[in-house]
Enzyme design. Structure first.
Site, PDB file in Angstrom:
ATOM      1  N   HIS A 172      89.137-113.294  -0.729  1.00  0.00           N
ATOM      2  CA  HIS A 172      89.476-114.588  -0.109  1.00  0.00           C
ATOM      3  C   HIS A 172      89.725-114.406   1.396  1.00  0.00           C
ATOM      4  CE1 HIS A 172      90.983-115.458  -4.348  1.00  0.00           C
ATOM      5  NE2 HIS A 172      90.138-116.445  -4.129  1.00  0.00           N
TER       6      HIS A 172
ATOM      7  N   LYS B 116      80.059-113.869  -4.907  1.00  0.00           N
ATOM      8  CA  LYS B 116      80.303-113.370  -6.271  1.00  0.00           C
ATOM      9  C   LYS B 116      80.017-114.491  -7.269  1.00  0.00           C
ATOM     10  CE  LYS B 116      84.384-112.483  -8.217  1.00  0.00           C
ATOM     11  NZ  LYS B 116      84.374-113.081  -9.571  1.00  0.00           N
TER      12      LYS B 116
END
Ligand code: PAF
Length: 271
Positions: free
Chosen positions: A28, A140
């Site tokens: 993140h 991802k």
């Protein structure tokens, strides 16, 4: 949030947006860094979106720690954390959802039928609330990124979508908030995903272009680890996500594997 964004736009500020479900990790943080490369004001959202979880999935147990997340991003240049309550996002009588015809029916969408409807809906709502110029998503969740790019294009949303590379632990495990569920043994088995992807890349480099043979080797490798249960392993077109039989150009290899009770995903472009 909408008023703040209006004000920022009035001041000619460029807004970057990183939507998350919290329990933040280095993956993140890399999205936030990318956001700041493209804008001068960074909004992070933290919202565990009930609409993207199916029955029997981990909505209740999904890891949450707002204080830790807030402390972590303090040094990352985040200007605002938008963390709404579920009852404000989905009030009683909420009834409008975004669905896409094709992309959600491959890969993860097969075992998670309403997942991308939930993702497309919340992302649209968050876009309308945060009103960003640009939004950053991790590769991802390759299928999620594809769904969002398609939706933004189809609906003429005036937002630049940026995909950021997968961030991995030193041993190759793709970072995920769900990695916290893994026991020590399961953590070892989780490495099988990245190993299978790397092995597939090697096979292709050594001349094997038959996708089913490459997939079979990946199945064998993953099954040789304890407590693994393959959901899917696919070799597909990175644009349409449709299966490819003979590899003649770069393809997406994507997989989802349950390690004990934890479902992990990973992917790689093979070329
Ligand atoms: O990738 C995620 O964390 C979520 O799917 C997202 C994009 C924040 C929507 O809830």
């Amino acid at each position: 949030m909408q008023s703040l964004s209006d004000l920022l736009k009035h001041e000619k500020k460029r807004i970057a947006f990183v939507p998350t479900m919290g329990f933040l990790h280095k993956g993140h943080l890399s999205l936030m860094k990318e956001g700041l490369r493209h804008a001068d004001y960074l909004v992070l959202s933290i919202f565990v979106n009930p609409a993207q979880f199916g029955p029997g999935e981990d909505l209740e147990s999904y890891p949450r720690n707002f204080k830790k997340d807030a402390d972590l991003v303090e040094k990352e240049g985040v200007n605002v954390i938008f963390a709404p309550d579920a009852k404000d996002i989905y009030p009683e009588h909420f009834q409008t959802y975004i669905t896409l015809n094709d992309l959600p029916h491959h890969l993860c969408g097969i075992s998670r039928p309403n997942h991308f409807r939930g993702v497309a809906t919340i992302v649209t709502k968050l876009f309308n609330i945060v009103k960003p110029h640009t939004a950053i998503f991790g590769q991802k969740d390759f299928q999620q990124l594809a769904v969002i790019k398609q939706m933004v294009s189809d609906l003429n949303l005036d937002i630049e979508i940026i995909g950021a590379p997968i961030i991995r632990e030193d041993d190759g495990l793709a970072m995920s908030s769900r990695n916290v569920y893994l026991s020590v043994d399961e953590r070892q088995s989780a490495l099988s995903l990245f190993k299978a992807l790397n092995n597939s890349q090697k096979l292709l480099k050594s001349g094997e272009t038959d996708a089913s043979k490459i997939i079979n080797e990946a199945v064998k490798l993953i099954n040789s680890y304890k407590k693994t249960l393959i959901d899917y392993i696919a070799v597909c077109d990175p644009e349409t996500l449709t299966d490819i039989k003979k590899i003649e150009k770069p393809v997406l290899m994507a997989l989802a594997v349950k390690i004990g009770k934890t479902r992990l995903i990973d992917n790689m472009i093979l070329n």
